[in-house]
Scaffold this motif. Structure first.
Motif, PDB file in Angstrom:
ATOM      1  N   UNK A 185       0.846  -1.189   0.000  1.00  0.00           N
ATOM      2  CA  UNK A 185       0.000   0.000   0.000  1.00  0.00           C
ATOM      3  C   UNK A 185       0.881   1.239   0.000  1.00  0.00           C
ATOM      4  N   UNK A 186       0.320   2.324  -0.515  1.00  0.00           N
ATOM      5  CA  UNK A 186       0.959   3.637  -0.429  1.00  0.00           C
ATOM      6  C   UNK A 186       0.083   4.517   0.454  1.00  0.00           C
ATOM      7  N   UNK A 187       0.691   5.166   1.432  1.00  0.00           N
ATOM      8  CA  UNK A 187      -0.042   6.047   2.324  1.00  0.00           C
ATOM      9  C   UNK A 187      -0.170   7.448   1.717  1.00  0.00           C
ATOM     10  N   UNK A 188      -1.036   8.240   2.310  1.00  0.00           N
ATOM     11  CA  UNK A 188      -1.229   9.614   1.839  1.00  0.00           C
ATOM     12  C   UNK A 188       0.061  10.419   1.859  1.00  0.00           C
ATOM     13  N   UNK A 189       0.934  10.106   2.803  1.00  0.00           N
ATOM     14  CA  UNK A 189       2.184  10.857   2.928  1.00  0.00           C
ATOM     15  C   UNK A 189       3.276  10.356   1.989  1.00  0.00           C
ATOM     16  N   UNK A 190       2.928   9.371   1.143  1.00  0.00           N
ATOM     17  CA  UNK A 190       3.895   8.841   0.182  1.00  0.00           C
ATOM     18  C   UNK A 190       4.643   7.607   0.658  1.00  0.00           C
ATOM     19  N   UNK A 191       4.507   7.243   1.933  1.00  0.00           N
ATOM     20  CA  UNK A 191       5.200   6.073   2.465  1.00  0.00           C
ATOM     21  C   UNK A 191       4.672   4.801   1.806  1.00  0.00           C
ATOM     22  N   UNK A 192       5.578   3.874   1.507  1.00  0.00           N
ATOM     23  CA  UNK A 192       5.216   2.610   0.866  1.00  0.00           C
ATOM     24  C   UNK A 192       5.440   1.468   1.853  1.00  0.00           C
ATOM     25  N   UNK A 193       4.467   0.581   1.953  1.00  0.00           N
ATOM     26  CA  UNK A 193       4.550  -0.575   2.840  1.00  0.00           C
ATOM     27  C   UNK A 193       4.249  -1.832   2.032  1.00  0.00           C
ATOM     28  N   UNK A 194       5.006  -2.880   2.274  1.00  0.00           N
ATOM     29  CA  UNK A 194       4.891  -4.108   1.498  1.00  0.00           C
ATOM     30  C   UNK A 194       4.325  -5.245   2.347  1.00  0.00           C
ATOM     31  N   UNK A 195       3.525  -6.106   1.721  1.00  0.00           N
ATOM     32  CA  UNK A 195       2.998  -7.295   2.403  1.00  0.00           C
ATOM     33  C   UNK A 195       2.589  -8.332   1.375  1.00  0.00           C
ATOM     34  N   UNK A 196       2.640  -9.588   1.781  1.00  0.00           N
ATOM     35  CA  UNK A 196       2.185 -10.672   0.891  1.00  0.00           C
ATOM     36  C   UNK A 196       0.672 -10.686   0.782  1.00  0.00           C
ATOM     37  N   UNK A 197       0.012 -10.183   1.839  1.00  0.00           N
ATOM     38  CA  UNK A 197      -1.453 -10.192   1.873  1.00  0.00           C
ATOM     39  C   UNK A 197      -1.962  -8.818   2.284  1.00  0.00           C
ATOM     40  N   UNK A 198      -2.933  -8.314   1.534  1.00  0.00           N
ATOM     41  CA  UNK A 198      -3.593  -7.061   1.880  1.00  0.00           C
ATOM     42  C   UNK A 198      -5.040  -7.385   2.229  1.00  0.00           C
TER      43      UNK A 198
END
Length: 521
Positions: free
Chosen positions: A278-291
């Protein structure tokens, strides 16, 4: 990119339940909540200086026992006891109220012996029929196009339960399943107060009147839920519904869940047809195998994923989910407890319903079909500070009410309509609680448009989609995709828009987590 096994979008109760269940199964889980507090529509909030209230959901009546057991919520402070069940009081202008005591009318008072006998028989029948549907709440809906052996066996158990009803009950179950609730009540009951209460309960939270086809399903849905092991039972948790959220959050954090608030998600990152982060409103990117999305399914698929990455047929179905709310929420800060005519002290601590008859509920519903609010609304009222004094200053009182009907798309617009609707609500309250208008220190009325903005809930609909026959079970949120999976690999739905629907049950979150665990090992 920061990496997790699972990222859960939405820190409402379903999101927290999903994350906690995944964490207990060994997954590294993160919950992202856009608001500054978790809890969604079940938060307890300040609405006036010194006054606190359950923001949208205000009565606990269907927290699934599997959720309580799986997350060990009682070890985290949740208290659910049979002695805490609240009565349902059907108010009357012309005489004494009628009261359902215990778990949804185990005892009926205020009516004739013949009506008490008729209600006892009808209640038993409704509970028998609701038990047929109850197992569906705790499992993934069957995929009729390719049922597994386990799903086939589960359907077989349902068929066996039907057979055990006996010929007469089985025929009657099939006869009444899709009936409107008014016709069934007219067949078996005479007291308009009792019929009005049941008609209200069957249609609460839905764009239906008592004479709308399939409206009886709403009553089955209510009775298929349980509290403290009793079907149809209701309670007001100490500390408001936020106390339930506190227990679920504590269970999630103990299991190792990371919770971030004030962290709105801007988009779900999809690569080669698979959700990878996912990408947050502040531009931060987070990775996961499952959303896992525990927010509205339309918001998830159309806004966070985007229609270009989904099949057009699926997009069309999602765009046509009906989710325009009809219920408003009223909060009153009162300088003293109100006195509802004919209601004793125990009744004032219960659930007070203004719905004098099924015809009155139907007349209240009619204007909403044309974008107008009801001039004589029906409502469910609680006075939570009588049982929990921490919610109001000494000597003062909180009134919390769910009010119908208030259409999301009001023809004149809610800026102009809200003051008029508030006056209509107060005018409806006054005959039942004389003098209540003079004791109001502050009034907060949340229309469906306000609920949409306050809870990021499209249409202001707490079920995240109408809970009607064509949007239930195998058709929730849309036909062909009812089992928490989506057309995007690695992306799952876990909110109230998924099976089995809304209410503070935790079942969508638990079922979705079980599905993820089952297919990912």
């Amino acid at each position: 990119m920061t990496s997790f096994d699972a990222i859960v979008i939405g820190g409402g109760h379903n999101g927290l339940v999903a994350a906690a269940t995944l964490a207990k199964a060994g997954r590294k889980a993160l919950v992202l909540e856009a608001a500054v507090e978790v809890g969604g529509a079940a938060r307890t909030e300040d609405f006036a200086p010194g006054f606190r209230v359950s923001s949208i959901a205000h009565v606990l009546n269907r927290l699934h026992p599997d959720v309580v057991k799986t997350l060990e919520l009682e070890k985290h402070g949740l208290q659910i006891a049979r002695g805490d069940f609240i009565p349902s009081v059907a108010l009357s202008k012309d005489g004494p109220p009628l009261v359902l005591h215990g778990a949804y009318g185990e005892v009926l008072t205020g009516s004739t012996p013949s009506e008490q006998s008729a209600w006892k028989e009808l209640r038993a029948q409704l509970l028998r029929y609701a038990r047929i549907l109850k197992p569906f709440l705790s499992r993934r809906p069957p995929d009729l196009a390719g049922m597994s052996l386990k799903e086939t066996a589960a359907l077989g158990q349902t068929a066996l339960a039907l057979k055990k009803l006996g010929k007469e009950d089985m025929r009657d179950f099939l006869r009444v399943l899709l009936m409107n609730v008014a016709d069934l009540l007219d067949e078996q009951l005479a007291d308009t107060r009792l019929k009005g209460l049941l008609a209200f309960d069957a249609t609460l939270g839905s764009h239906l009147g008592p004479r709308s086809p399939t409206s009886l399903l709403g009553l089955y849905y209510r009775l298929a839920g349980e509290t403290g092991g009793a079907a149809g039972a209701q309670m007001l948790p100490k500390g408001g519904m936020g106390a339930v959220i506190t227990a679920i959050r504590a269970a999630a954090e103990k299991a190792g869940v990371t919770i971030r608030t004030a962290a709105p998600v801007a988009r779900i990152i999809v690569e080669k047809g698979r959700a990878v982060g996912v990408a947050l409103d502040n531009g931060e990117m987070l990775h996961a195998r499952t959303i896992v999305s525990a927010i509205n399914p339309a918001t998830t698929m159309l806004d966070l994923v985007g229609p270009r990455k989904i099949d057009t047929g699926f997009v069309r179905k999602v765009k046509n989910i009906r989710m325009k709310g009809d219920a408003a929420k009223l909060h009153l800060a009162l300088d003293r407890p109100p006195q509802f005519s004919g209601v004793d002290a125990a009744g004032h601590k219960g659930r007070l319903v203004i719905a004098p008859s099924p015809d009155h509920v139907e007349r209240a519903f009619n204007p909403s079909k044309y974008g107008e609010f009801s001039a004589e609304p029906v409502m469910e009222i609680t006075l939570p500070s009588l049982s929990d004094p921490s919610l109001a200053p000494a000597g003062a009182c909180v009134l919390s009410a769910v009010v119908q009907y208030a259409p999301y798309a009001l023809k004149e617009g809610w800026d102009a309509g809200k003051p008029k609707f508030l006056r209509a609500v107060m005018a409806q309250l006054e005959p039942y609680a004389p003098g209540i208008g003079t004791s109001v220190l502050h009034a907060e009325l949340l229309t469906p448009a306000d609920i949409e903005a306050h809870c990021r809930m499209p249409g202001g609909h707490w079920h995240h989609g109408e809970l009607q026959a064509d949007q239930m079970l195998m058709s929730r949120p849309v036909s062909g995709w009812s089992g928490y999976d989506t057309p995007v690999e690695g992306l799952f739905l876990a909110g109230a828009g998924s099976h089995p629907g809304g209410g503070v049950s935790g079942a969508p979150g638990l079922n979705a987590a079980k599905r993820i665990i089952a297919i990912k090992g």
